[in-house]
Enzyme design. Sequence first.
Site, mmCIF file in Angstrom:
data_model
loop_
_atom_site.group_PDB
_atom_site.id
_atom_site.type_symbol
_atom_site.label_atom_id
_atom_site.label_comp_id
_atom_site.label_asym_id
_atom_site.label_seq_id
_atom_site.Cartn_x
_atom_site.Cartn_y
_atom_site.Cartn_z
ATOM 1 N N SER A 273 0.834 -1.198 0.000
ATOM 2 C CA SER A 273 0.000 0.000 0.000
ATOM 3 C C SER A 273 0.878 1.260 0.000
ATOM 4 C CB SER A 273 -0.959 -0.040 1.196
ATOM 5 O OG SER A 273 -1.987 0.922 1.065
ATOM 6 N N LEU A 274 0.696 2.141 0.955
ATOM 7 C CA LEU A 274 1.554 3.330 1.059
ATOM 8 C C LEU A 274 3.028 2.939 1.113
ATOM 9 C CD1 LEU A 274 2.214 6.339 1.678
ATOM 10 C CD2 LEU A 274 1.636 5.843 4.071
#
Length: 432
Positions: A273-274
Amino acid sequence: MQRNALTLSLLWLGAAVADESAPQTHLGLGDVEASTLTFQLTGEYVTAIRPAADNEIELLYDPLSTSSTSTLKAIPTAVYRPESYEAIDRARTSSQTEAKSIPTQWHETWVLGPDVTDRHTLRQLARMSSNAYHLPDQKQWRDLDPSWNINSSFPFGWDNAEDGFRGFVFQSADNSTVVLSIKGTTLQGPTSKKDKLNDNLLFSCCCARVDFSWIFSTVCNCYSWSPLHNRCDDPCLSAALVQESLFYSIGTKLVRDLRVLYPFANIWLVGHSLGGSLASLLGSTFGLPAVAFEAPGERMAAHRLHLPLPPLNFPSALPRVPVTHVYNNADPIPQGACTGVASPCAQVGYALETRCHLGKTIVYDTVGRLGWHVSVRNHGIDVLILDVLDAEGPWPDGETGEEREVPTAREEVECVDCFKWEFGHFKKHPIG
């Protein structure tokens, strides 16, 4: 744990420096042969290869046992590196403050990078990405192949919850490979506030302004009103993204420290994700192989960060960065499909609107093969590990009808972010 890792690293570095008299081979494309037993990479990275098959590295975790081995595949990978990080910093500063482009000298070199066509290798890197969220004594920790030396590996960023940027540094038992695994977003926890700030700055079209109702939820003041268009001020966005407290800036310091600690190791970056997007941005900056799982599109963030990027591929006209994205097509977040005021992302305060990625992308067709519906529940790293990467059998590979154990990695050639927005210098020269 960090002190032990540092001591072991320095002891190993001393042994490596003592062996500098060993002959070195300049590794070019023509030098890579399956029969090669040992070669050394020119410059910073030196690695011994013991192929069990074509282009495989056999990582031995117990030198006293010949049966306790596991195989992780790595292949010679071309990367482009800047002449120095200082040159990157100067070019970024000039682009941001003076709107001037300073040419950056890039040098092509060869390193060992992860073989992203190998399912077991992806499974190990995905488990490392999952472990960035946890510590080894926590029940959510996922065991790795014993070829990874957890005793000499160490966490980072866990001593100060307010920093937000955290994860784990994994080291192979033979000291040849170091993997920096970066944590992604935590919805509820000590890092949640800074995670959300970085998400909304990096992956929203304009300061996380989803519609007029978000006027008090935006993360910067770059929106410029117009009766006809959504407008956003580019210089304002760039200024918001270069804060020293943001994760990309913190990450550049960590990568530079790792290159000093492990000057002869192959350094890889991974994340979910991030964390995956940050791994990609840092890998593009330093010319280090990166694998990102279920990550939002970071191509626009690279532009807003004023990152000088390597030469372009032909005919795609996309930069030659050593980045591979991996996601399943039932996850809306890496596809920029969790958008709009009624979306699940917006309901919890996230504006994850970008979809264009750097490098190449491997897409698992979970909609077609498994019958999944697109849902944010399919975004978690555990879902990808257990239901996709650990699943037996071939996967559909694009629109050709062919099937492969791992779908082919492809560049996202025809991809446009935030097409409903107009970007320019509207704060200085307002229109309408």
